[in-house]
Design a protein around this motif. Structure first.
Motif, short mmCIF file in Angstrom:
data_model
loop_
_atom_site.label_atom_id
_atom_site.label_comp_id
_atom_site.label_asym_id
_atom_site.label_seq_id
_atom_site.Cartn_x
_atom_site.Cartn_y
_atom_site.Cartn_z
N LEU A 157 0.95 -1.42 0.08
CA LEU A 157 0.02 -0.02 0.01
C LEU A 157 0.87 1.33 -0.17
O LEU A 157 0.57 2.25 -0.48
CB LEU A 157 -0.78 0.03 1.19
N LYS A 158 1.86 1.32 0.62
CA LYS A 158 2.94 2.42 0.80
C LYS A 158 3.27 2.75 -0.68
O LYS A 158 3.70 4.09 -0.55
CB LYS A 158 4.13 2.19 1.70
N ASN A 159 3.34 1.96 -1.51
CA ASN A 159 3.66 2.39 -3.01
C ASN A 159 2.79 2.95 -3.80
O ASN A 159 3.08 3.39 -4.69
CB ASN A 159 4.33 0.86 -3.57
N ARG A 160 1.57 2.95 -3.27
CA ARG A 160 0.28 3.47 -4.00
C ARG A 160 -0.44 4.66 -3.37
O ARG A 160 -1.44 4.81 -3.87
CB ARG A 160 -0.77 2.18 -4.24
N GLU A 161 0.17 5.12 -2.27
CA GLU A 161 -0.60 6.11 -1.80
C GLU A 161 -0.66 7.22 -2.67
O GLU A 161 -1.50 8.04 -2.32
CB GLU A 161 0.49 6.45 -0.37
N LEU A 181 -0.82 -4.92 2.14
CA LEU A 181 -0.89 -5.40 0.64
C LEU A 181 -2.33 -4.94 0.14
O LEU A 181 -3.16 -4.95 0.47
CB LEU A 181 -0.57 -6.85 0.44
N VAL A 182 -2.07 -4.60 -1.40
CA VAL A 182 -3.04 -4.18 -2.18
C VAL A 182 -3.20 -4.86 -3.60
O VAL A 182 -1.92 -5.17 -3.98
CB VAL A 182 -3.27 -2.80 -2.19
N ILE A 183 -4.36 -5.05 -3.93
CA ILE A 183 -4.29 -5.62 -5.42
C ILE A 183 -4.56 -4.52 -6.44
O ILE A 183 -5.45 -3.62 -6.24
CB ILE A 183 -5.64 -6.66 -5.56
N CYS A 184 -3.79 -4.17 -7.59
CA CYS A 184 -3.63 -3.23 -8.37
C CYS A 184 -4.21 -3.74 -9.81
O CYS A 184 -3.15 -4.14 -10.35
CB CYS A 184 -2.59 -2.38 -8.34
#
Length: 255
Positions: A157-161, A181-184
């Motif tokens: 998530l920190k990479n997608r803020e 974690l997130v799904i992108c």
């Protein structure tokens, strides 16, 4: 967080909070809580019998994915520079994650095999001038039928803020925020990224909901499944609650 200069501390903290708030606002949530009642089994999807109809259904999905520059994938993808597969461990979930029952896992694997053979649930992707891409039933779907797995690149998530993608889905909520974690689904994905969300601020929103998004532990890894929550008639648009058990995604403008 450490700061090199004391006078910048308030500034940096405010920026960080705003960034985290924006990130949370545009992230879809799936439910991870188990309701204590008699469990019902997950049902396999029933594809349309007519081959031409199935090809037409798949064609609508292919057109939508192509228009957005997305490659089709029914799997979570792990790309160098993002989160490794070893980071996706359900044991890191805050409060634990419900384990997919053995018989439901068998249903999931059966459906995945069907997808590989081109046997998909009776769904079509339809572009709506007001809502954008949506998903409609092209045939009857029974309550508790497996619809699809939410797929895409797995990242921290920190990479997608600061990511402006509005289809990011929570995969793992860790006590350590840096491991969440997130799904992108902006480069890889399937029909799940096109299913609409309900308006949480409208009293008619809940009436529209006909499927749910649930996180499960499958062989020790986090997975997100979309399942029908009632019988769905042909021509009905699919909706689920983007907020799950958190209430951060802004849905007040949804129709």
């Amino acid at each position: 967080m450490h700061f090199f200069r004391i006078e910048k501390q308030i500034d940096q903290t405010e920026k960080s909070q705003l960034s985290q708030e924006e990130s949370r606002k545009h992230r879809r949530r799936s439910c991870s809580l188990t309701v204590k009642k008699r469990r019902r089994k997950l049902l396999p999807m029933v594809p349309s019998e007519d081959l031409e109809q199935r090809l037409a259904q798949m064609g609508t999905l292919a057109s939508a994915l192509t228009a957005l520059g997305i490659k089709y994938s029914d799997d979570l993808t792990y790309v160098p520079g993002m989160a490794p597969r070893s980071a996706n461990r359900s044991k890191f979930e805050i409060g634990g994650m419900q384990v997919l029952a053995k018989e439901d896992l068998e249903t999931l694997e059966l459906c995945r095999a069907m997808y590989r053979r081109g046997e998909c649930p009776p769904l079509v992707v339809v572009f709506d001038p007001l809502e954008g891409y949506t998903v409609e039933a092209d045939g009857p779907i029974k309550d508790l039928t497996f619809i699809a797995e939410y797929t895409g690149d797995v990242d921290y998530l920190k990479n997608r803020e600061n990511d402006d993608c509005d289809s990011i889905m929570t995969l793992l909520l860790s006590e350590d925020p840096s491991k969440t974690l997130v799904i992108c689904p902006d480069k890889y994905g399937n029909i799940s990224r096109f299913i609409s969300g309900i308006n949480n601020h409208n009293r008619f929103g809940k009436k529209k909901q006909n499927c749910k998004c649930v996180r499960y532990s499958v062989n020790g890894e986090c997975r997100v499944l979309l399942v029908a929550t009632r019988d769905i008639a042909k021509g009905e648009r699919l909706y689920y609650d983007y907020n799950g058990y958190e209430h951060e995604y802004p849905t007040h403008l949804f129709l």
